[in-house]
Scaffold this motif. Sequence first.
Motif, mmCIF file in Angstrom:
data_model
loop_
_atom_site.group_PDB
_atom_site.id
_atom_site.type_symbol
_atom_site.label_atom_id
_atom_site.label_comp_id
_atom_site.label_asym_id
_atom_site.label_seq_id
_atom_site.Cartn_x
_atom_site.Cartn_y
_atom_site.Cartn_z
ATOM 1 N N ALA A 87 6.205 -4.666 17.871
ATOM 2 C CA ALA A 87 7.116 -4.649 16.732
ATOM 3 C C ALA A 87 6.729 -3.566 15.741
ATOM 4 O O ALA A 87 5.594 -3.088 15.727
ATOM 5 C CB ALA A 87 7.105 -6.013 16.028
ATOM 6 N N GLN A 88 7.709 -3.188 14.919
ATOM 7 C CA GLN A 88 7.451 -2.301 13.792
ATOM 8 C C GLN A 88 7.930 -2.992 12.519
ATOM 9 O O GLN A 88 9.016 -3.592 12.493
ATOM 10 C CB GLN A 88 8.165 -0.965 13.948
ATOM 11 C CG GLN A 88 7.813 0.025 12.816
ATOM 12 C CD GLN A 88 8.576 1.340 12.946
ATOM 13 O OE1 GLN A 88 9.781 1.340 13.124
ATOM 14 N NE2 GLN A 88 7.861 2.453 12.865
ATOM 15 N N ARG A 89 7.122 -2.914 11.480
ATOM 16 C CA ARG A 89 7.467 -3.555 10.202
ATOM 17 C C ARG A 89 7.268 -2.550 9.077
ATOM 18 O O ARG A 89 6.279 -1.816 9.059
ATOM 19 C CB ARG A 89 6.578 -4.780 9.965
ATOM 20 C CG ARG A 89 6.954 -5.582 8.719
ATOM 21 C CD ARG A 89 6.019 -6.761 8.515
ATOM 22 N NE ARG A 89 4.684 -6.356 8.101
ATOM 23 C CZ ARG A 89 3.620 -6.383 8.881
ATOM 24 N NH1 ARG A 89 3.710 -6.782 10.137
ATOM 25 N NH2 ARG A 89 2.429 -5.997 8.435
ATOM 26 N N VAL A 90 8.221 -2.525 8.127
ATOM 27 C CA VAL A 90 8.114 -1.640 6.971
ATOM 28 C C VAL A 90 8.153 -2.489 5.702
ATOM 29 O O VAL A 90 9.090 -3.261 5.488
ATOM 30 C CB VAL A 90 9.264 -0.609 6.939
ATOM 31 C CG1 VAL A 90 9.064 0.340 5.761
ATOM 32 C CG2 VAL A 90 9.329 0.176 8.248
ATOM 33 N N ASN A 91 7.133 -2.333 4.861
ATOM 34 C CA ASN A 91 7.046 -3.092 3.609
ATOM 35 C C ASN A 91 6.948 -2.154 2.411
ATOM 36 O O ASN A 91 6.315 -1.092 2.488
ATOM 37 C CB ASN A 91 5.814 -4.018 3.612
ATOM 38 C CG ASN A 91 5.908 -5.093 4.672
ATOM 39 O OD1 ASN A 91 6.992 -5.590 4.966
ATOM 40 N ND2 ASN A 91 4.772 -5.450 5.252
ATOM 41 N N GLU A 92 7.562 -2.560 1.340
ATOM 42 C CA GLU A 92 7.450 -1.817 0.086
ATOM 43 C C GLU A 92 6.143 -2.221 -0.593
ATOM 44 O O GLU A 92 5.878 -3.399 -0.787
ATOM 45 C CB GLU A 92 8.638 -2.152 -0.826
ATOM 46 C CG GLU A 92 8.677 -1.328 -2.116
ATOM 47 C CD GLU A 92 9.883 -1.695 -2.983
ATOM 48 O OE1 GLU A 92 10.783 -0.862 -3.129
ATOM 49 O OE2 GLU A 92 9.902 -2.834 -3.496
ATOM 50 N N GLU A 93 5.316 -1.241 -0.941
ATOM 51 C CA GLU A 93 4.044 -1.540 -1.592
ATOM 52 C C GLU A 93 4.135 -1.244 -3.086
ATOM 53 O O GLU A 93 4.714 -0.219 -3.491
ATOM 54 C CB GLU A 93 2.908 -0.732 -0.965
ATOM 55 C CG GLU A 93 2.511 -1.229 0.402
ATOM 56 C CD GLU A 93 1.085 -0.841 0.767
ATOM 57 O OE1 GLU A 93 0.409 -0.167 -0.047
ATOM 58 O OE2 GLU A 93 0.644 -1.216 1.869
ATOM 59 N N LYS A 94 3.533 -2.143 -3.854
ATOM 60 C CA LYS A 94 3.579 -2.003 -5.309
ATOM 61 C C LYS A 94 2.180 -2.107 -5.895
ATOM 62 O O LYS A 94 1.280 -2.707 -5.310
ATOM 63 C CB LYS A 94 4.461 -3.092 -5.921
ATOM 64 C CG LYS A 94 5.919 -3.039 -5.474
ATOM 65 C CD LYS A 94 6.727 -4.161 -6.124
ATOM 66 C CE LYS A 94 8.191 -4.115 -5.714
ATOM 67 N NZ LYS A 94 8.987 -5.198 -6.327
ATOM 68 N N SER A 95 2.002 -1.526 -7.049
ATOM 69 C CA SER A 95 0.767 -1.691 -7.820
ATOM 70 C C SER A 95 1.167 -2.180 -9.213
ATOM 71 O O SER A 95 2.321 -2.011 -9.627
ATOM 72 C CB SER A 95 -0.006 -0.364 -7.913
ATOM 73 O OG SER A 95 0.757 0.610 -8.608
ATOM 74 N N TYR A 96 0.221 -2.775 -9.915
ATOM 75 C CA TYR A 96 0.537 -3.351 -11.223
ATOM 76 C C TYR A 96 -0.284 -2.671 -12.317
ATOM 77 O O TYR A 96 -1.515 -2.579 -12.230
ATOM 78 C CB TYR A 96 0.274 -4.857 -11.207
ATOM 79 C CG TYR A 96 1.233 -5.603 -10.294
ATOM 80 C CD1 TYR A 96 2.425 -6.142 -10.790
ATOM 81 C CD2 TYR A 96 0.957 -5.748 -8.933
ATOM 82 C CE1 TYR A 96 3.310 -6.818 -9.944
ATOM 83 C CE2 TYR A 96 1.835 -6.407 -8.082
ATOM 84 C CZ TYR A 96 3.008 -6.936 -8.602
ATOM 85 O OH TYR A 96 3.895 -7.587 -7.777
ATOM 86 N N HIS A 97 0.403 -2.186 -13.323
ATOM 87 C CA HIS A 97 -0.227 -1.526 -14.460
ATOM 88 C C HIS A 97 0.413 -2.049 -15.748
ATOM 89 O O HIS A 97 1.620 -1.961 -15.933
ATOM 90 C CB HIS A 97 -0.066 -0.001 -14.390
ATOM 91 C CG HIS A 97 -0.687 0.618 -13.173
ATOM 92 N ND1 HIS A 97 -2.038 0.825 -13.043
ATOM 93 C CD2 HIS A 97 -0.130 1.065 -12.026
ATOM 94 C CE1 HIS A 97 -2.291 1.386 -11.874
ATOM 95 N NE2 HIS A 97 -1.138 1.532 -11.238
#
Length: 236
Positions: A87-97
């Motif tokens: 499988a292939q999976r794409v996720n949106e990555e976030k950081s918190y500031h």
Amino acid sequence: MKKWFVLFCGMVFLVGSVFSQQPVPSLRVEGESKIFQYPDIMEVNVEISTLEKEYKQSVDRNLQLLDQLKKELKEAKIKTLDVKDLAQRVNEEKSYHGGKSVVVGYRSNYRMILQVSTDSKEIHKLLTVIRNSGVDINYNAAFKLSPELLKNAEAKLIKEAVTDAMNKANVIAGASGTSLDGILKIEYGAAGYRPGPVMYMEERSMANLKTGGEEAFTQPDAIELTDRVTLTWRLK
């Protein structure tokens, strides 16, 4: 008079039912079996991970690295290699500031299984490609039994478990002065399976694995397989 006759018939029926429901003399014995089977395949679970700012860039880069790895695997000419794309999976990555979330980018993860025989040359070739491919990979490897070998092992386990149950029943019946008179019930569950030795490798790091050559890989330890079956006999 009629009332007393009906009551009498009911009592006779009740007594007859009680006697007819007396339990049949029986013997219930559990048979067990255990064998140690050497695995015939090694599976390497591979994950190629890519992080890019744009979605399309992430997917394209991920597939580019996948093609690069597959090309090198093909050039290595590993005879028993079987590649299974999962499988292939794409996720949106976030950081918190400052209490706010900010999108860092998109991470694409492609998962696949690389399977080879437990031949030391084949294992060495596969791990050498992974180590020198230049592709950022997360992976771990495990020795296993192929479906065909596991099927044969399970058939042997069942036969040995039944034989064990029959031997125990004959001993118990003989010691108690009775004899067996046919099987009333057979109870069977799933075979027990204990995983074999597992080698875990860090991301693109072979520091914990000997890489001196083919001789670094020896025959893996045998995998323990167990099973049980319960037989119930009618006693004479």
